[in-house]
Design a protein around this motif. Structure first.
Motif, PDB file in Angstrom:
ATOM      1  N   THR A   1       0.845  -1.227  -0.048  1.00 34.28           N
ATOM      2  CA  THR A   1      -0.050  -0.011   0.101  1.00 34.28           C
ATOM      3  C   THR A   1       0.939   1.129   0.070  1.00 34.28           C
ATOM      4  N   GLN A   2       0.182   2.290  -0.435  1.00 34.13           N
ATOM      5  CA  GLN A   2       1.069   3.582  -0.552  1.00 34.13           C
ATOM      6  C   GLN A   2       0.059   4.741  -0.659  1.00 34.13           C
ATOM      7  N   SER A   3       0.931   5.906   0.000  1.00 36.81           N
ATOM      8  CA  SER A   3      -0.095   6.983   0.266  1.00 36.81           C
ATOM      9  C   SER A   3       0.727   8.232   0.296  1.00 36.81           C
ATOM     10  N   PRO A   4       0.102   9.126  -0.002  1.00 38.72           N
ATOM     11  CA  PRO A   4      -0.989   9.302  -0.787  1.00 38.72           C
ATOM     12  C   PRO A   4      -1.275   8.747  -2.310  1.00 38.72           C
ATOM     13  N   THR A   5      -2.504   8.908  -2.734  1.00 44.77           N
ATOM     14  CA  THR A   5      -2.815   8.452  -4.071  1.00 44.77           C
ATOM     15  C   THR A   5      -2.055   9.467  -5.025  1.00 44.77           C
ATOM     16  N   HIS A   6      -2.410  10.724  -4.820  1.00 47.04           N
ATOM     17  CA  HIS A   6      -2.223  11.806  -5.645  1.00 47.04           C
ATOM     18  C   HIS A   6      -1.473  12.914  -4.770  1.00 47.04           C
ATOM     19  N   LEU A   7      -0.675  13.686  -5.520  1.00 43.87           N
ATOM     20  CA  LEU A   7      -0.008  15.012  -4.659  1.00 43.87           C
ATOM     21  C   LEU A   7       0.096  16.011  -5.501  1.00 43.87           C
ATOM     22  N   ILE A   8      -0.063  17.254  -5.138  1.00 46.65           N
ATOM     23  CA  ILE A   8       0.293  18.256  -5.962  1.00 46.65           C
ATOM     24  C   ILE A   8       1.273  19.374  -5.343  1.00 46.65           C
ATOM     25  N   LYS A   9       2.244  19.460  -5.540  1.00 44.06           N
ATOM     26  CA  LYS A   9       3.274  20.482  -4.993  1.00 44.06           C
ATOM     27  C   LYS A   9       3.787  21.509  -5.926  1.00 44.06           C
ATOM     28  N   THR A  10       4.536  22.484  -5.496  1.00 44.13           N
ATOM     29  CA  THR A  10       5.148  23.661  -6.408  1.00 44.13           C
ATOM     30  C   THR A  10       6.570  23.557  -6.364  1.00 44.13           C
ATOM     31  N   ARG A  11       7.195  23.961  -7.102  1.00 47.76           N
ATOM     32  CA  ARG A  11       8.861  23.743  -7.517  1.00 47.76           C
ATOM     33  C   ARG A  11       9.349  24.431  -6.063  1.00 47.76           C
ATOM     34  N   GLY A  12      10.777  23.754  -5.502  1.00 45.85           N
ATOM     35  CA  GLY A  12      11.120  24.029  -4.407  1.00 45.85           C
ATOM     36  C   GLY A  12      10.421  23.296  -3.193  1.00 45.85           C
ATOM     37  N   GLN A  13       9.504  22.933  -3.248  1.00 45.68           N
ATOM     38  CA  GLN A  13       8.718  22.430  -1.882  1.00 45.68           C
ATOM     39  C   GLN A  13       9.495  20.997  -1.623  1.00 45.68           C
ATOM     40  N   GLN A  14       9.082  20.474  -0.610  1.00 42.13           N
ATOM     41  CA  GLN A  14       9.530  18.991  -0.030  1.00 42.13           C
ATOM     42  C   GLN A  14       8.182  17.911  -0.229  1.00 42.13           C
ATOM     43  N   VAL A  15       8.478  16.752  -0.381  1.00 42.59           N
ATOM     44  CA  VAL A  15       7.483  15.848  -0.324  1.00 42.59           C
ATOM     45  C   VAL A  15       7.824  14.634   0.499  1.00 42.59           C
TER      46      VAL A  15
END
Lengths: 115, 114
Positions: B5-19
């Motif tokens: 299993t993986q989370s999250p399914t979808h993710l939207i970030k902007t340049r320079g951010q961390q995830v």
């Protein structure tokens, strides 16, 4: 460096046609070989694998693949495709050295089976 | 028997951010590998974790880092996001050291960097 080539990027077949997807790899040592399938909207699933022994391996859903060491190939076959076989197919190779675990994938083949 | 299993399914970030992306392996598995799948490409190996240590690494910059926890789950961290980091990130689990060691994949996390 290891590489995997899948020469057919897109294949279109009618139902009941026979399928053969090519896969060639560059590594000369002992290898493990895999075919994975990704159905639309689903995750990668193992179709079949070869570790050793009989070079003709059978997988799920009527698929089989033949390992030909002299040709560095591991082609996927199915005698009669169904509409439900529409998917993307990936060949992957792992060089079996101690601690060498990564899979190297080909770029994939998109198969469209028309009813 | 739960699969990967993986989370999250979808993710939207902007340049320079961390995830941070998360993965739980299939029951009984002790090894987690991470792959990046760009659009129209096959998955590319990022790294593998076993016994809470990075065991192998692919050709990815140090902005990509990871962690494995005692329960075998894993995280993938990406710092200073670039547009080119937009991809499907796949986690695969396996049982290391067996003669028929096979990687099983999760559904992935779709990361979009704007």
């Amino acid at each position: 460096a290891q590489s995997v080539s899948q020469h057919n990027h897109h294949v279109i077949l009618s139902e009941a046609a026979s399928l053969e997807l090519g896969c060639n790899y560059s590594y000369g040592g002992t290898v493990n070989l895999f075919w994975y399938v990704q159905y639309p909207g689903q995750h990668l699933q193992l179709l079949l694998k070869y570790f050793s022994g009989d070079p003709l391996v059978k997988g799920i859903k009527g698929f089989e693949a033949e390992f030909i060491k002299s040709k560095f190939s591991f082609n996927l076959r199915k005698p009669s495709v169904q509409w439900s076989d529409t998917a993307e197919y990936f060949c992957a190779v792992r060089a079996w050295n101690t601690g060498f675990q990564k899979l190297v994938f080909g770029t994939g083949t998109r198969l469209l089976v028309s009813p | 028997d739960a699969g990967v299993t993986q989370s999250p399914t979808h993710l939207i970030k902007t340049r320079g951010q961390q995830v941070t992306l998360r993965c739980s392996p299939k029951s009984g598995h002790d090894t987690v590998s991470w792959y990046q799948q760009a659009l129209g490409q096959g998955p590319q190996f990022i790294f593998q974790y076993y016994e809470e240590e990075e065991r192998q690494r692919g050709n990815f910059p140090d902005r990509f880092s990871g962690h494995q926890f005692p329960n075998y789950s894993s995280e993938l961290n990406v710092n200073a996001l670039l547009l080119g980091d937009s991809a499907l990130y796949l986690c695969a689990s396996s049982l290391r050291g067996t003669s028929t060691d096979t990687q099983y994949f999760g559904p992935g996390t779709r990361l979009t960097v704007l």
